[in-house]
Scaffold this active site. Structure first.
Site, PDB file in Angstrom:
ATOM      1  N   ARG A 270      20.974  65.278  -6.319  1.00 46.88           N
ATOM      2  CA  ARG A 270      21.938  64.406  -7.002  1.00 46.88           C
ATOM      3  C   ARG A 270      22.150  64.797  -8.471  1.00 46.88           C
ATOM      4  O   ARG A 270      23.299  64.865  -8.915  1.00 46.88           O
ATOM      5  CB  ARG A 270      21.502  62.944  -6.869  1.00 46.88           C
ATOM      6  CG  ARG A 270      21.704  62.379  -5.459  1.00 46.88           C
ATOM      7  CD  ARG A 270      21.209  60.962  -5.362  1.00 46.88           C
ATOM      8  NE  ARG A 270      19.776  60.897  -5.642  1.00 46.88           N
ATOM      9  CZ  ARG A 270      19.096  59.755  -5.802  1.00 46.88           C
ATOM     10  NH1 ARG A 270      19.720  58.591  -5.723  1.00 46.88           N
ATOM     11  NH2 ARG A 270      17.803  59.772  -6.041  1.00 46.88           N
TER      12      ARG A 270
ATOM     13  N   ASN B  56      22.409  58.860  -2.316  1.00 43.57           N
ATOM     14  CA  ASN B  56      21.639  59.094  -1.097  1.00 43.57           C
ATOM     15  C   ASN B  56      21.981  58.024  -0.080  1.00 43.57           C
ATOM     16  O   ASN B  56      22.249  56.874  -0.436  1.00 43.57           O
ATOM     17  CB  ASN B  56      20.135  59.015  -1.376  1.00 43.57           C
ATOM     18  CG  ASN B  56      19.591  60.263  -2.042  1.00 43.57           C
ATOM     19  OD1 ASN B  56      20.255  61.290  -2.108  1.00 43.57           O
ATOM     20  ND2 ASN B  56      18.367  60.166  -2.544  1.00 43.57           N
TER      21      ASN B  56
END
EC number: 6.2.-.-
Length: 771
Positions: free
Chosen positions: A27, A45
């Site tokens: 990320r 996520n």
């Protein structure tokens, strides 16, 4: 950041990324890419992987998607990227959004990963707040699989959930530009786990290093369980460890401080170096130097040592402290073997470890970070220019093996009896488990069931089919048959071995399959283990095999290979074998042989076997290496160790079958008769061992030529525990390749029974696809 919503060059895309993309810095990597290309949106996520919604200039979006694959973090593994156009929203910033659970889970969990260079620098920097902190990690390294309770992979779903972050760690955790952004196990001395020593001490690391240097046995809590450690050069300590652990002869692994120490003990080629220093940090079996300063009891009779480098900050710090304590005159190397009694699962829970390991260890170096899933160290050899996994566990599991074709339904495979692993398959992914061990006691069987339940929960797989080995006595088979799963598919042992190789290479066959091991259940009521197949994923045909040897006493003959050798001598020479000048004959108890001879004559508890492993055992006995095996395959392993590679082959003739419908045979008795002739002439054991290996390799080459001539097949898949023998594998591969064959060597899963579950999934999937 972006232009107006109605700008014709502006687009918004939803990008779904599947693979190992959680807990690996993915990320913040996406955040950085969005910043580079001046894109807006979010990344989060979820239970399937990572979802990105991003908008901006269309050219920038294309560059962004390309960079997702091309520049992914080192621990990420991207299996799929899908793009879906959306309506523009007009966002002007990019954020990392809160994780989102979904009904169906498709996310992958990264294996535990060795300490990265950045974290290593921190623990060695006196000015850093993590100086000498044994639990330092970031998104590029540290525990994953062993601490995960559930997905999504967030701190609350790991065993670190009981350690609230301090203000400094929280700031790192929430900063997308920091390498600890959402590193779930991150901690520091102020807020994280801490070390414990058996008694009060100001520095557990110094206490442990000093104890090791003084000859003590120390239990050390690692990533996936406890180890037992002692000084590698202290024969008294190593012998005492063997006696207490009840591990009589099997080689013990060593952990060394760094590559320089490894090179001082062993020869390391470039392939071995790559494996040794990889993020998986397995134990690598390396050729030992003749003058390696290692206690004889570390690896009795072996020309190799099992070496691993430190893979946690704790190991790095302990080995560095040990090196300081022992000084430059002793090697910075310690024995580091599984924390258990032989044949038990590794201890990983603290109370259990104290109970089971206290009778073995003099002291204990532990910590208060819980381990959720036990996981042994992986073991690798180098063969034919690449890795050959002997045990696939820490550092590799639970990363999936990707199939070329999707399975028709979710499948559970229960594996074999020895070196057990299980596997769960769904779609194109097969999750081959960590090493469970030999299913010979209740604790290991419990570990087997616990592992299956954890994998089913973690990957949200509810199997509709269970695949199992045909042997009715295997506990894994009995467990499979007792499960409340509607479809059950039995898979022949050696077919599973070959199917595992086909799965790895993404082909369905047909191929020539060479499956060679100690034993496997044969549908003809014999024990198989030296098989020549024509095989596909769905089916096989046995076109040849090793001619039968006898196993007087059944399983007793596996543990006492002298029985196989004596029966072979009796078959070849009759009662005249008593006149032979052989170590076996000179030491054989006539009364014991009389009992076996009657069993053989009456066909009582004397199975026939085509096992190539048993042929190697018999050869080792006749050479004089030993008469009993203290661990599986010991005598055959020692035969490889002494073999002179530059020798002519013994004959292994191909005998025609009585009818075209029956398989041909490779006559192992002819090979043993030639061996006996050389023993009678006083030929050196090393030369004889070399000729045995060369003879087997050339016999298998002849078998493959025969199948090629009759069926036109030129691809050969090799598998089974015998092909852990690197001398045989490399010799056979060279012969086959020179003769125009393509050879498929297992690289992703072990050739031994640790790879059976992968093959069982593939066979069951192929069978179900035809229904």
């Amino acid at each position: 950041m972006t232009g107006e919503v109605n700008n014709p060059q502006q687009r918004r895309w939803r990008i779904s990324v599947r693979g190992i993309v959680q807990g690996v810095g993915f990320r913040p990597f996406v955040f950085g890419l969005a910043d580079r290309w001046r894109l807006a949106g979010f990344v989060r996520n979820d239970s399937n992987g990572v979802t990105i919604e991003v908008e901006g200039d269309e050219h920038a979006l294309h560059a962004f998607v390309h960079a997702l694959r091309a520049e992914a973090p080192p621990l990420a593994r991207i299996d799929q990227v899908s793009v879906e156009p959306l309506a523009l929203v007009g966002e002007r910033s990019f954020v990392i959004a809160t994780s989102q659970a979904q009904p169906q889970r498709r996310t992958l969990i990264a294996p535990d990963t060795a300490t990265c260079a950045d974290c290593l620098r921190e623990i060695n920097d006196p000015a850093d707040r993590r100086y000498r902190y044994a639990f330092t990690n970031c998104t590029n390294c540290g525990p994953r699989f062993t601490i995960v309770l559930d997905v999504p992979y967030d701190r609350v779903n790991t065993t670190m959930r009981t350690f609230p972050l301090c203000a400094q760690c929280r700031a790192e955790y929430e900063d997308p530009r920091n390498r600890r952004f959402h590193a779930q196990p991150t901690a520091c001395p102020a807020c994280g786990p801490h070390l414990r020593w058996s008694v009060d001490t100001t520095d557990p690391l110094i206490a442990a290093a000093t104890a090791l240097a003084n000859g003590d046995i120390v239990a050390v809590k690692g990533l996936g369980g406890y180890h037992l450690a002692c000084a590698a050069d202290d024969e008294t300590a190593v012998s005492r460890l063997r006696q207490r652990k009840q591990r009589e002869a099997r080689p013990l692994a060593l952990m060394v401080r760094d590559e320089a120490v490894a090179a001082h003990l062993c020869f390391i080629d470039p392939v071995a170096h790559t494996i040794l220093t990889s993020p998986a940090r397995p134990i690598v079996l390396l050729p030992r130097r003749p003058d390696a300063p290692v206690a004889p009891s570390v690896a009795p009779g072996m020309q190799t040592l099992g070496i691993m480098l430190p893979y946690t900050p704790l190991h790095h710090l302990l080995l560095a402290e040990y090196a300081r304590v022992v000084g430059p005159t002793r090697p910075a190397a310690i024995v580091l073997t599984s924390g258990n009694l032989s044949d038990e699962p590794i201890a990983y829970e603290d109370d259990d470890a104290v109970q089971r390991l206290s009778p073995i260890a003099d002291a204990m170096l532990s910590h208060n970070r819980p381990i959720h899933m036990r996981c042994d160290d992986s073991v690798v050899r180098v063969a034919a220019g690449g890795p050959l996994l002997i045990r696939r566990s820490r550092g590799y599991a639970p990363a999936p093996i990707t199939l070329a074709t999707a399975l028709p339904c979710p499948i559970l495979a229960c594996g074999g009896h020895l070196k057990n692993t299980f596997a769960l398959g769904r779609g194109r992914e097969v999750f081959l488990s960590h090493h469970i061990g030999d299913l010979e006691n209740l604790p290991t069987l419990r570990s087997f069931h616990e592992g299956i339940a954890h994998f089913q929960r973690l990957f949200d797989i509810q199997p509709e089919v269970v695949a199992y080995d045909l042997h009715p006595g295997y506990l894994a088979t009995q467990a499979a048959l007792a499960m409340a799963i509607p479809h059950k598919i039995g898979v022949q042992h050696h077919h599973a071995h070959i199917a595992a190789v086909l799965a790895e290479y993404g082909i369905d066959g047909p191929v020539i399959g060479l499956a060679a091991d100690g034993s496997g259940y044969g549908p003809d009521s014999t024990v198989w283990g030296g098989e020549i197949f024509i095989a596909t994923c769905a089916d096989y045909r046995r076109v040849g095999h090793l001619a039968h040897l006898l196993l007087p006493g059944g399983e007793q003959a596996v543990r006492q290979p002298w029985r196989v050798a004596a029966a072979a001598l009796s078959t070849i020479y009759g009662t005249d074998f008593w006149q032979l000048s052989l170590p076996l004959v000179q030491q054989l108890d006539r009364s014991a042989w009389t009992v076996l001879a009657r069993m053989i004559e009456r066909s009582l508890n004397t199975p026939r076997t085509s096992s190539l492993g048993r042929l190697f055992d018999a050869a080792a006995v006749l050479v004089g290496i030993g008469q009993t095996a203290r661990y599986e395959g010991e005598l055959a392993i020692l035969l490889e160790q002494i073999a002179d590679h530059d020798q002519p082959p013994y004959p292994l003739p191909l005998r025609e079958a009585a009818s075209a419908q029956e398989p041909f045979r490779l006559d192992g008795l002819a090979l043993l008769a030639a061996l006996v002739d050389d023993m009678q002439r006083g030929v050196a054991p090393a030369a004889i061992a070399g000729r045995v290996h060369q003879g087997v390799a050339r016999g298998l080459l002849m078998a493959c030529r025969r199948v090629r001539d009759e069926h036109g097949l030129t691809t050969v898949a090799v598998s089974g525990g015998v092909f852990q023998n690197v001398f045989l594998l490399e010799t056979l591969t060279a012969l086959l390749t020179a003769d125009g064959f393509t050879v498929l060597i297992p690289r992703l899963a072990p050739p031994n029974d640790g790879g059976l579950a992968l093959g069982q999934v593939v066979v069951a999937g192929a069978v179900m696809a035809m229904r």
